[in-house]
Design a protein around this motif. Structure first.
Motif, PDB file in Angstrom:
ATOM      1  N   THR A  33      47.759  46.533  37.599  1.00  0.00           N
ATOM      2  CA  THR A  33      48.862  47.161  38.510  1.00  0.00           C
ATOM      3  C   THR A  33      50.169  46.650  38.503  1.00  0.00           C
ATOM      4  O   THR A  33      50.849  45.571  39.198  1.00  0.00           O
ATOM      5  CB  THR A  33      48.338  47.063  39.896  1.00  0.00           C
ATOM      6  OG1 THR A  33      48.117  45.527  40.514  1.00  0.00           O
ATOM      7  CG2 THR A  33      47.142  47.942  40.234  1.00  0.00           C
ATOM      8  N   GLY A  34      50.981  46.948  37.387  1.00  0.00           N
ATOM      9  CA  GLY A  34      52.412  46.518  37.132  1.00  0.00           C
ATOM     10  C   GLY A  34      52.447  44.835  37.044  1.00  0.00           C
ATOM     11  O   GLY A  34      53.531  44.424  37.019  1.00  0.00           O
ATOM     12  N   GLY A  35      51.488  44.407  36.796  1.00  0.00           N
ATOM     13  CA  GLY A  35      51.342  43.017  36.237  1.00  0.00           C
ATOM     14  C   GLY A  35      51.728  42.058  37.657  1.00  0.00           C
ATOM     15  O   GLY A  35      52.391  40.879  37.404  1.00  0.00           O
ATOM     16  N   SER A  36      51.386  42.532  38.816  1.00  0.00           N
ATOM     17  CA  SER A  36      51.924  41.876  40.088  1.00  0.00           C
ATOM     18  C   SER A  36      50.939  40.906  40.535  1.00  0.00           C
ATOM     19  O   SER A  36      51.086  40.034  41.162  1.00  0.00           O
ATOM     20  CB  SER A  36      52.224  42.973  41.180  1.00  0.00           C
ATOM     21  OG  SER A  36      50.938  43.567  41.432  1.00  0.00           O
ATOM     22  N   ARG A  37      49.818  41.027  39.973  1.00  0.00           N
ATOM     23  CA  ARG A  37      48.641  39.944  40.102  1.00  0.00           C
ATOM     24  C   ARG A  37      48.528  38.840  39.227  1.00  0.00           C
ATOM     25  O   ARG A  37      48.629  38.898  37.937  1.00  0.00           O
ATOM     26  CB  ARG A  37      47.249  40.758  40.222  1.00  0.00           C
ATOM     27  CG  ARG A  37      47.496  41.928  41.266  1.00  0.00           C
ATOM     28  CD  ARG A  37      46.153  42.438  41.806  1.00  0.00           C
ATOM     29  NE  ARG A  37      46.113  42.850  43.161  1.00  0.00           N
ATOM     30  CZ  ARG A  37      44.986  43.454  43.647  1.00  0.00           C
ATOM     31  NH1 ARG A  37      43.899  43.688  43.285  1.00  0.00           N
ATOM     32  NH2 ARG A  37      45.169  43.679  45.007  1.00  0.00           N
ATOM     33  N   GLU A  38      48.348  37.582  39.851  1.00  0.00           N
ATOM     34  CA  GLU A  38      48.375  36.548  39.051  1.00  0.00           C
ATOM     35  C   GLU A  38      47.064  36.322  38.483  1.00  0.00           C
ATOM     36  O   GLU A  38      46.107  36.586  38.856  1.00  0.00           O
ATOM     37  CB  GLU A  38      48.449  35.286  40.125  1.00  0.00           C
ATOM     38  CG  GLU A  38      50.001  35.205  40.777  1.00  0.00           C
ATOM     39  CD  GLU A  38      50.144  34.069  41.551  1.00  0.00           C
ATOM     40  OE1 GLU A  38      49.299  32.983  41.698  1.00  0.00           O
ATOM     41  OE2 GLU A  38      51.316  33.918  41.845  1.00  0.00           O
ATOM     42  N   PRO A  39      47.090  35.561  37.233  1.00  0.00           N
ATOM     43  CA  PRO A  39      45.853  35.274  36.607  1.00  0.00           C
ATOM     44  C   PRO A  39      44.901  34.472  37.305  1.00  0.00           C
ATOM     45  O   PRO A  39      45.337  33.888  38.097  1.00  0.00           O
ATOM     46  CB  PRO A  39      46.336  34.464  35.310  1.00  0.00           C
ATOM     47  CG  PRO A  39      47.883  34.948  34.951  1.00  0.00           C
ATOM     48  CD  PRO A  39      48.367  35.124  36.445  1.00  0.00           C
ATOM     49  N   VAL A  40      43.538  34.620  36.964  1.00  0.00           N
ATOM     50  CA  VAL A  40      42.647  33.926  37.478  1.00  0.00           C
ATOM     51  C   VAL A  40      42.066  32.779  36.656  1.00  0.00           C
ATOM     52  O   VAL A  40      41.533  33.539  35.572  1.00  0.00           O
ATOM     53  CB  VAL A  40      41.536  34.735  37.958  1.00  0.00           C
ATOM     54  CG1 VAL A  40      40.356  33.935  38.556  1.00  0.00           C
ATOM     55  CG2 VAL A  40      41.946  35.342  39.286  1.00  0.00           C
ATOM     56  N   THR A  41      42.355  31.484  36.942  1.00  0.00           N
ATOM     57  CA  THR A  41      41.737  30.574  35.903  1.00  0.00           C
ATOM     58  C   THR A  41      40.563  30.238  36.220  1.00  0.00           C
ATOM     59  O   THR A  41      40.211  29.505  37.325  1.00  0.00           O
ATOM     60  CB  THR A  41      42.758  29.509  35.555  1.00  0.00           C
ATOM     61  OG1 THR A  41      43.895  30.139  35.046  1.00  0.00           O
ATOM     62  CG2 THR A  41      42.217  28.486  34.506  1.00  0.00           C
ATOM     63  N   VAL A  42      39.666  29.730  35.480  1.00  0.00           N
ATOM     64  CA  VAL A  42      38.064  29.254  35.523  1.00  0.00           C
ATOM     65  C   VAL A  42      37.604  28.392  34.539  1.00  0.00           C
ATOM     66  O   VAL A  42      38.254  28.386  33.544  1.00  0.00           O
ATOM     67  CB  VAL A  42      36.953  30.278  35.968  1.00  0.00           C
ATOM     68  CG1 VAL A  42      37.292  31.269  37.137  1.00  0.00           C
ATOM     69  CG2 VAL A  42      36.703  31.103  34.678  1.00  0.00           C
TER      70      VAL A  42
END
Length: 432
Positions: A33-42
């Motif tokens: 969604t528009g690049g607004s969400r931060e990556p999730v690192t695991v």
């Protein structure tokens, strides 16, 4: 159009294209969604290229899962970044992987294997990082408040195996690792045997990284006896080595002329039957050792999940086919690969349930503690980790999935010995 205007238009188009390329390089996903969400690192860790048990399929499955989910727009619009680490089957290696997870700002450790729970849980707990769906081999996975196991671990497997063997075996010999974790196995196996008023198993400790097991194999066969005796070995990757030593024992000895090799040369049922649990024996091992002609033909095996051919595994198989490419580490019949798939299913459902632009370790653990319900598509019962869902067994209080499956090797394939799941919760609770 004048030359100056054409040059300006070309410059604008080039700049826009360059900007789009840079955004893509920064992790903006198709469908996000528009690049607004931060990556999730695991992080996913497992031992590889060691002398004891190796689980390279677990980090490989994690990487394939990330390729698949990112091709679908990520975890609820978040790019999934998977860091892998070689745990090396040592406490130092496990601690190093855990500290790296902290440094890399991982929000969870997912679908990993380690026997060194004390070494890795302390750094994770200090940083508040949840441990989702470890393999279930260490006690700390079932005691730490930040651990969320997806199966009942070795405790459920061994207790359930005792129940499975009690139906067919008059005497049982157990060959297990001479380790702290291995010391708990006889009590668990005996709890399952006792449920059917069966006598206790003969306990035979062995080095988990030995090159051969002739002495332990001979003792196990002798103690099991000639009439409906069973030899079970739970030595992880070295289980195959043990049964190779078992198969090579001379026949016609005073133990009751056990054939050693399953089926014997005359095709008759052997005097001593062999057995194990998933993780020590699985379809990949059976395939490598001859399929229908494997020494494991006819063996009893207790597992956590449905047999590998069950339709419930179809989504995982599709992801492996399309995103693991030619990576032969990712075997859909491997228990480590299966556990990793289920653990990432938990992560995916939790992140989607949060529906937030920023995902943190605290948000994930809080959602799980508050009762997020995870549907694994029939691979396990519905998973939930609220206080009332915990089994509360001594030494294994955080078990929430205490169901196992009884399987048998027929014509080189692990198939269901009896349909559905078997609940071993009361048996685990009764173990010393």
């Amino acid at each position: 159009m004048t030359g100056r205007r054409l040059t300006s238009l070309l410059a604008y188009v080039t700049t826009a294209a360059t900007g789009a390329s840079l955004l893509t390089g920064c992790g903006v996903l198709p469908g996000a969604t528009g690049g607004s969400r931060e990556p999730v690192t695991v992080m996913t860790w497992a031992p590889d290229q060691t002398r004891a048990t190796n689980m390279p399929g677990m980090p490989a499955m994690a990487q394939a899962y990330a390729r698949w989910v990112n091709s679908q727009g990520g975890l609820d619009g978040h790019e999934l970044r998977v860091i892998t680490c070689n745990e090396q089957n040592t406490s130092a290696g496990a601690a190093d992987c855990a500290r790296r997870a902290v440094r890399e700002n991982a929000v969870a450790v997912v679908g990993s294997y380690s026997q060194n729970g004390r070494a890795f849980m302390a750094p994770l707990e200090a940083a508040g990082i949840p441990y989702i769906g470890g393999y279930g081999i260490s006690e700390d996975e079932f005691t730490s408040p930040l651990s969320y196991p997806v199966n009942g671990g070795q405790a459920s497997l061994i207790a359930g195996h005792g129940m499975q063997l009690a139906e067919s075996c008059r005497k049982v010999s157990l060959v297990r690792p001479d380790t702290i974790a291995g010391d708990k196995l006889p009590g668990l196996l005996n709890s399952g045997l006792r449920k059917a008023s069966h006598r206790s198993a003969i306990d035979i400790p062995a080095l988990e990284d030995a090159a051969e097991y002739s002495q332990q194999a001979d003792r196990a066969r002798t103690k099991a006896g000639r009439e409906d005796g069973c030899v079970t070995a739970v030595l992880g990757e070295r289980t195959q080595t043990f049964f190779d030593s078992f198969r090579r024992l001379p026949t016609g000895a005073a133990d009751g002329d056990a054939k050693g090799e399953e089926g014997g040369k005359d095709g008759k049922e052997p005097a001593v039957r062999i057995s194990s649990v998933l993780g020590s024996v699985g379809q990949p091992v059976i395939d490598r050792t001859g399929g229908a002609h494997s020494p494991f033909e006819g063996a009893y095996v207790t597992g956590w999940y449905p047999e590998a051919a069950d339709k419930s595994w179809a989504p995982m198989r599709k992801v492996i086919q399309e995103h693991a490419f030619a990576d032969n580490r990712v075997d859909p019949a491997d228990a480590g690969v299966q556990t990793t798939w289920i653990a990432y299913t938990v992560l995916k459902e939790v992140v989607e349930g949060l529906d937030q632009d920023t995902i943190t370790a605290a948000k994930i653990s809080h959602a799980l503690d508050r009762g997020a319900r995870i549907d694994t598509g029939g691979l396990t019962p519905t998973l939930r980790w609220k206080y009332e869902d915990l089994l509360g067994a001594p030494g294994f209080p955080r078990i929430v999935n205490h169901e196992v499956t009884f399987q048998v090797v027929r014509q080189g394939r692990l198939v269901a010995q009896k349909p559905g799941f078997v609940d071993v919760g009361e048996t685990v609770l009764s173990a010393p």
